[in-house]
Design a protein around this motif. Structure first.
Motif, short mmCIF file in Angstrom:
data_model
loop_
_atom_site.label_atom_id
_atom_site.label_comp_id
_atom_site.label_asym_id
_atom_site.label_seq_id
_atom_site.Cartn_x
_atom_site.Cartn_y
_atom_site.Cartn_z
N ILE A 7 31.71 39.79 43.50
CA ILE A 7 32.41 38.86 42.52
C ILE A 7 32.78 37.49 43.11
O ILE A 7 32.65 36.43 42.12
N GLY A 8 33.04 37.33 44.23
CA GLY A 8 33.49 36.08 44.75
C GLY A 8 32.51 35.34 44.69
O GLY A 8 32.41 34.09 44.78
N ARG A 9 31.38 35.72 45.22
CA ARG A 9 30.27 34.89 45.52
C ARG A 9 29.78 34.35 44.02
O ARG A 9 29.41 33.15 43.88
N GLU A 10 29.71 35.10 42.95
CA GLU A 10 29.45 34.77 41.69
C GLU A 10 30.56 33.69 41.15
O GLU A 10 30.05 32.65 40.28
N ALA A 11 31.82 33.89 41.29
CA ALA A 11 32.76 32.91 41.07
C ALA A 11 32.37 31.44 41.92
O ALA A 11 32.75 30.65 41.21
N HIS A 236 26.56 32.20 34.59
CA HIS A 236 25.97 32.83 35.66
C HIS A 236 25.54 34.45 35.24
O HIS A 236 26.36 35.00 34.74
N PHE A 237 24.26 34.51 35.59
CA PHE A 237 23.49 36.04 35.27
C PHE A 237 23.29 36.60 36.40
O PHE A 237 22.91 36.22 37.45
N TRP A 265 38.89 35.25 46.13
CA TRP A 265 38.27 34.86 44.58
C TRP A 265 37.75 36.01 44.18
O TRP A 265 38.10 35.94 42.90
N GLY A 266 37.22 36.95 44.82
CA GLY A 266 36.78 38.24 44.02
C GLY A 266 37.86 38.83 43.35
O GLY A 266 37.38 39.94 42.52
#
Length: 392
Positions: A7-11, A236-237, A265-266
């Motif tokens: 989730i942090g990388r997507e953020a 972001h998908f 962040w995640g």
């Protein structure tokens, strides 16, 4: 990589898009025939190959947490009854007495260890077994096992009760959900409180689903509700099998995330960014700080229509009467936004499709999630024995 790291990388990607004025894009555009939204033959094939075979969200665990609880509903034109047995497990069956076809329970929730038919009084255990025939000496001999309620495949996972509408089919829910099960388990939805539901009606099921998959429309369709909070046309998908996690950066994403250690962040969904999670073929989930909305999309009864049940849950029950009133107000507000600004638009789209004005609709590079959704539908409708699930 752990869930929070993912989730942090997507953020991080969403923050990058905001800073660079870009978004997650496909390689090119994609056209879909307008007939996909209007043709009764296509609709019937989708119902037979997708909705009658795949696991469907039928209820949330929070709706029926106690032994004896049940939920009766119409699902794809079929009367369905879900029960929680005395051992805590769940069962699903057609809500139809096996004597003369009477509906056993009206739509809604209740609690009963025995199910008595309101027509002639035949009684069933809440797992579907026929317990007793009214006045059996006069009725005559029958084999009770032959008159049990018609069972449906049913499993509980991720705080959701899943049902397949074809008797006898097996449900491998872990295989079906894949990585989406990690999302659901991370929230522990089986421990949440059920707040209530609202019902809205819209256009073809794919028109409704399309709306959950992109924020391209936020500025035009949601100028006073969503757009003040969330950037328009920055998404972001992430594909998880046929399902998706769609990320939407908030307008305050830079302020929110850059004040936090990167490794945390995640853990900060709703604090700078949000997600809409779609579970193919009929679920959309939006976790919000105040309340969570789970959309159960039910196609039909014809190609141009759908019924959507908006189910609302949150971590804790109301603290007091004022809190309960605030929850009711939030449910009303959210359902009104979806009904007026999304489904209202969708009904106009349906009219446009049926007019014949456009032979195809086109999805832009920025509408990557929609492209993947339609390729996924094609995958399930394909007769090719060597077919492969598409990649995002």
């Amino acid at each position: 990589m752990g869930y929070n790291d993912t989730i942090g990388r997507e953020a991080e990607k969403m923050l990058e898009y905001v800073k660079t004025g870009t978004t997650d894009c496909a390689d090119g555009t994609m056209e879909v025939p307008a007939a996909a939204y209007t043709d009764p033959a296509i609709f019937e094939r989708e119902m037979a190959e997708i909705f009658m075979k795949l696991p469907l969200l039928a209820a949330l665990t929070a709706e029926m947490p106690n032994p004896g609880d049940y939920k009766a509903m119409d699902l794809m034109g079929k009367p369905v009854l879900i029960t929680r047995k005395t051992d805590g497990s769940v069962a699903a069956m057609l809500n139809v007495c096996t004597h003369r076809g009477m509906i056993l329970k009206p739509e809604g929730h209740g609690n009963a260890k025995r199910l008595s038919c309101p027509y002639h009084g035949w009684t069933f255990v809440n797992d579907g077994k026929l317990l007793g025939v009214a006045d059996p000496q006069k009725f005559g001999a029958i084999c009770k096992e032959d008159r049990n309620l018609t069972r449906l495949p049913c499993v509980e996972a991720g705080g959701i009760i899943w049902v397949c509408l074809t008797p006898g089919m097996e449900i491998d829910i872990a295989a079906h959900l894949g990585g989406m099960l990690d999302d659901l388990n991370a929230y522990g939805l089986d421990q949440w409180h059920y707040c209530g539901s609202r019902r809205i009606h819209g256009a073809n099921w794919k028109i409704a689903y399309d709306g959950y998959l992109e924020g391209y429309h936020f500025a035009a369709a949601h100028p006073e509700t969503i757009h003040p909070r969330t950037f328009s046309n920055i998404m972001h998908f992430t594909a998880l099998g046929p399902h998706m996690r769609v990320g939407y950066p908030q307008v305050r994403i830079e302020e929110a995330l850059e004040a936090l250690p990167r490794e945390s962040w995640g853990n900060h969904e709703n604090d700078g960014f949000d997600f809409v999670r779609t579970i193919f073929p009929n679920v959309s989930i939006f976790f919000a700080p105040e309340i969570t909305q789970v959309a159960q999309l039910i196609p039909g009864p014809t190609a141009d229509r759908n019924t959507t049940n908006l189910l609302f849950i949150r971590r804790d029950p109301p603290k007091d009467a004022a809190d309960a009133e605030a929850i009711e107000g939030m449910m009303d507000w959210l359902s009104d936004v979806v009904d007026r600004e999304d489904y209202g638009v969708g009904l106009q789209v349906q009219r446009g499709m049926e007019s014949g004005a456009v032979p195809t609709v086109i999805f832009g590079r920025n509408e990557r999630g929609n492209q993947y959704f339609h390729r996924t539908i094609d995958y399930y409708l394909s007769d090719d024995p060597n077919k492969v699930m598409p990649e995002l």
